[in-house]
Design an enzyme around this catalytic site. Structure first.
Site, PDB file in Angstrom:
ATOM      1  N   LYS A  94      37.838  47.135  24.009  1.00 49.20           N
ATOM      2  CA  LYS A  94      38.918  46.196  23.689  1.00 49.20           C
ATOM      3  C   LYS A  94      39.117  46.122  22.182  1.00 49.20           C
ATOM      4  CE  LYS A  94      38.176  43.106  27.521  1.00 49.20           C
ATOM      5  NZ  LYS A  94      38.177  41.793  28.026  1.00 49.20           N
TER       6      LYS A  94
HETATM    7  N1  GLU Z   1      39.072  37.649  32.928  1.00 50.34           N
HETATM    8  C1  GLU Z   1      38.417  38.858  33.313  1.00 50.34           C
HETATM    9  C2  GLU Z   1      38.524  39.896  32.209  1.00 50.34           C
HETATM   10  O1  GLU Z   1      39.345  39.779  31.318  1.00 50.34           O
HETATM   11  C3  GLU Z   1      38.979  39.470  34.572  1.00 50.34           C
HETATM   12  C4  GLU Z   1      38.595  38.725  35.770  1.00 50.34           C
HETATM   13  C5  GLU Z   1      38.962  39.333  37.091  1.00 50.34           C
HETATM   14  O2  GLU Z   1      39.816  40.221  37.152  1.00 50.34           O
HETATM   15  O3  GLU Z   1      38.430  38.903  38.081  1.00 50.34           O
HETATM   16  O4  GLU Z   1      37.768  40.853  32.236  1.00 50.34           O
END
Ligand code: GLU
Length: 455
Positions: free
Chosen positions: A248
């Site tokens: 990221k």
């Molecule tokens: N918020 C999580 C992330 O950004 C993803 C959660 C999910 O897809 O269950 O990795």
């Protein structure tokens, strides 16, 4: 039952290629099933967030053209769509878990937890002893500290049929008890995801395979809350040459950076879809979003990870640029915050100009240099080009060409055809390939060594 899927980014940075890919697969699945695509912002972990990240993610998704049916900006029946605004739901569900005896108060300090290092081969999770505290001790500690709440992982196996990975079965207790609510009153990722997916009636969770272990925790929570879980599909990852997940933090792989480098959504989406999915149509690689929607099926998503291939992305960018119309180009250019673009977009000859040069654009940014010569007649030669133009031979050719043009009464298609015949004759007389003369002509007219067909 109507298909409902969600893309649930945590606002910890720019939207990167990996995240956009998860969003795209969710979008394609939803739209291919005439279902809903939901955007949910997972912003409960304030320590990992950065200012403006949510807006940045929303604007990148919008630019990509992945329209959502419910989300923080447009609302919907199951809102709010930011986890930070849903705390009451988590606290309510925590009460339910307490009533069922599925959680216990944990008073361990974060220092103690982070200093724990498991022995080789042993259970990886922190062995919290708080589950054996008696009621009086819990009451005494609770009067001094607010506890975190830990989920008691029961013995037994967890099994599910993953829509991509197939059947997965594991012994749950291997993972140890985990926190669902932190001592600061914020839910952990596991708890918030399960509560939200259940309340938002999500039917399919499609996410990267780095979430596989999390799914075990999530299924345990569904069980304890007596909720029926959604279907799961874990996508193989997009990785770099070393096999690492595209980070990221790798700024150059953020959607914003790609946009600023002149990549267009059509190409990025097409590229991302083909990392993991195949339409099963031989020799066809260029797809529009609508085509992908009509052809998409999770059954055609492979199990192996894909290595990020920049040259393929660039190739697709060129292909899509040559297929878009002037109106779309104008729309895409208006995303750039440069005033020089405005002059190009507003030019009365923009449409004709774009149709002429679009097959020669590796990225949208090259429009600028074409526009200089094609729209504004501003031509700057390099020293090398100048030396070539000034050579005796070039001067003679240019003099001959000028005469040829001057002989034509009207510079129409017929005149151009005559000119081409004469150029071929001239080049053979001078013992030069026609290519040389055409190149020289292109150079003096446009200041470029490449470009659309000269005729
Ligand atoms: N918020 C999580 C992330 O950004 C993803 C959660 C999910 O897809 O269950 O990795």
């Amino acid at each position: 039952m109507k298909v409902r899927v969600r893309f649930a980014p945590s606002p910890t940075g720019f939207l990167h290629l990996g995240g956009a890919r998860t969003a795209l697969f969710n979008f394609l699945f939803a739209k291919s099933q005439k279902g809903d695509f939901i955007l949910r912002i997972e912003d409960t972990d304030v320590t990992r967030q950065f200012e403006g990240a949510t807006e940045e993610i929303i604007s990148s998704l919008r630019w990509l053209g992945l329209k959502w049916d419910e989300g923080p900006d447009i609302g919907g029946k199951y809102g709010p769509y930011r986890q930070s605004q849903r705390l009451n739901f988590y606290w309510e569900k925590l009460e339910e878990l307490k009533r069922k005896g599925a959680v216990y108060a944990c008073f361990c300090s974060s220092k103690k937890i982070s200093s724990f290092s498991p022995e080789e081969g042993a259970i990886k999770s922190y062995p919290c002893g708080c589950s054996s505290l008696d009621q009086t001790e819990v009451a005494r500690l609770s009067s001094k500290f607010s506890p975190a709440w830990r989920f008691k992982v029961p013995k037994g196996r967890i099994k599910w049929n993953d829509l991509i990975k197939g059947t997965i079965e594991v012994e749950a207790s291997y993972f140890g008890d985990f926190v669902v609510m932190k001592s600061n009153g914020q839910p952990t990722f596991h708890f918030a995801v399960v509560v939200d997916d259940a309340l938002m009636k999500i039917t399919h969770v499609i996410r990267g395979e780095d979430h596989l272990t999390n799914t075990i925790f999530h299924l345990l929570l569904y069980q304890a809350l007596e909720l029926s879980p959604p279907e799961f599909a874990h996508l193989p990852l997009l990785v770099d040459e070393k096999g690492n997940k595209l980070s990221k933090r790798e700024k150059s792989l953020s959607i914003r950076e790609l946009r600023e480098s002149g990549f267009i959504p059509e190409a990025i989406l097409n590229y991302l879809a083909l990392t993991g999915w195949s339409a099963g149509i031989e020799k066809k690689e260029v797809f529009t979003l609508d085509e992908m929607v009509s052809l998409f099926s999770l059954k055609r998503v492979g199990k192996a990870s894909s290595i990020f291939d920049y040259s393929r992305l660039k190739w697709l960018n060129r292909e899509h640029l040559s297929r878009i119309g002037a109106d779309r180009a104008r729309e895409l250019l208006s995303f750039f915050e440069k005033t020089s673009w405005q002059k190009i977009i507003d030019h009365p000859r923009f449409n004709r100009f774009f149709d002429l040069v679009k097959e020669n654009l590796p990225t949208l940014k090259e429009i600028e240099s074409f526009a200089q010569s094609f729209l504004f007649e501003k031509i700057v030669f390099s020293q090398e080009q100048m030396d070539l133009i000034k050579s005796e031979q070039s001067q003679r050719i240019l003099w001959e060409l000028t005469n040829m043009v001057e002989l034509e009464k009207e510079f129409n298609r017929k005149a151009v055809e005559n000119l081409v015949i004469n150029i071929r004759r001239l080049s053979s007389e001078m013992g030069k390939p026609a290519r040389f003369v055409f190149h020289l002509l292109r150079l003096v007219l446009t200041g470029r060594d490449d470009g659309p067909p000269l005729v």
